[in-house]
Design a protein around this motif. Structure first.
Motif, PDB file in Angstrom:
ATOM      1  N   LEU A  51       0.870  -1.172   0.000  1.00  0.00           N
ATOM      2  CA  LEU A  51       0.000   0.000   0.000  1.00  0.00           C
ATOM      3  C   LEU A  51       0.906   1.221   0.000  1.00  0.00           C
ATOM      4  N   VAL A  52       0.774   2.057  -1.029  1.00  0.00           N
ATOM      5  CA  VAL A  52       1.614   3.244  -1.209  1.00  0.00           C
ATOM      6  C   VAL A  52       0.729   4.472  -1.187  1.00  0.00           C
ATOM      7  N   SER A  53       1.160   5.511  -0.454  1.00  0.00           N
ATOM      8  CA  SER A  53       0.362   6.728  -0.330  1.00  0.00           C
ATOM      9  C   SER A  53       1.180   7.967  -0.636  1.00  0.00           C
ATOM     10  N   ALA A  63      -5.260   6.240   3.449  1.00  0.00           N
ATOM     11  CA  ALA A  63      -4.522   4.972   3.390  1.00  0.00           C
ATOM     12  C   ALA A  63      -4.587   4.234   4.722  1.00  0.00           C
ATOM     13  N   LYS A  64      -4.405   4.956   5.819  1.00  0.00           N
ATOM     14  CA  LYS A  64      -4.423   4.322   7.140  1.00  0.00           C
ATOM     15  C   LYS A  64      -5.810   3.779   7.485  1.00  0.00           C
ATOM     16  N   ALA A  65      -6.858   4.540   7.166  1.00  0.00           N
ATOM     17  CA  ALA A  65      -8.219   4.089   7.471  1.00  0.00           C
ATOM     18  C   ALA A  65      -8.587   2.858   6.645  1.00  0.00           C
ATOM     19  N   LYS A  75       2.245   0.386   9.854  1.00  0.00           N
ATOM     20  CA  LYS A  75       3.697   0.546   9.745  1.00  0.00           C
ATOM     21  C   LYS A  75       4.225   0.092   8.379  1.00  0.00           C
ATOM     22  N   ASN A  76       3.427  -0.694   7.645  1.00  0.00           N
ATOM     23  CA  ASN A  76       3.859  -1.175   6.332  1.00  0.00           C
ATOM     24  C   ASN A  76       3.431  -0.277   5.178  1.00  0.00           C
TER      25      ASN A  76
END
Length: 163
Positions: A51-53, A63-65, A75-76
């Motif tokens: 997952l890239v933001s 992205a976190k949600a 953390k990834n």
């Protein structure tokens, strides 16, 4: 097969006009929409390898949600500065540089960049609204080979879509 899931960040807040564009957070509606869309991804069994933001606050919050809903560890999440205020060709370079061991990558970014990037591969999606998600599946072994002619399938969803 390589699958790229493009996610436009959820609706941002404009309540504080002193904030710069890069640090605007999600609005209340944005927070609601991103949970809804994350649940839809979880229900589909989406499990990205990466997952890239964009580094913008609203994109990273999105992205976190989503990551929380699909059980992707915060953390990834990879942050790529090149996804903020970029051109479609910049996104293409980022994608083509992904490790070929990755089969499914989620990328969280902005408009008009994402819509313009999508148009490199298909004209079937005219516009990516806030928190819209477009899954592109390519029949290739290497990310460097993704192209319009080997686009296999797409799946488009957005918060107001009644699925």
């Amino acid at each position: 097969m390589k699958t790229l899931l493009l996610v436009r960040h959820a609706k941002s807040s404009w309540s504080d006009p002193t904030l710069t564009d890069r640090i605007r957070p999600l609005s209340g509606r944005g927070k609601h929409d991103v949970i809804k869309m994350g649940e839809r991804l979880a229900n589909r069994g989406v499990k990205p390898d990466l997952l890239v933001s964009s580094p913008a606050v609203r994109a990273l919050e999105t992205a976190k949600a989503i990551g929380k809903e699909i059980e992707y560890k915060k953390k990834n999440i990879s942050v790529n500065d090149r996804l903020y205020a970029c051109q479609p060709r910049d996104i293409l370079e980022i994608v083509k540089d992904f490790d070929n061991g990755l089969s499914y990558v989620m990328l969280v970014g902005h408009n008009p960049e994402l819509t313009d990037f999508v148009h490199l591969f298909t004209d079937s999606v005219a516009y990516m609204s806030t928190c819209a998600m477009l899954e592109l599946r390519f029949y290739v072994d290497a990310w460097a080979d993704i192209a319009r002619e080997n686009l296999q399938d797409i799946f488009y969803d957005f918060p107001k879509n009644e699925i």
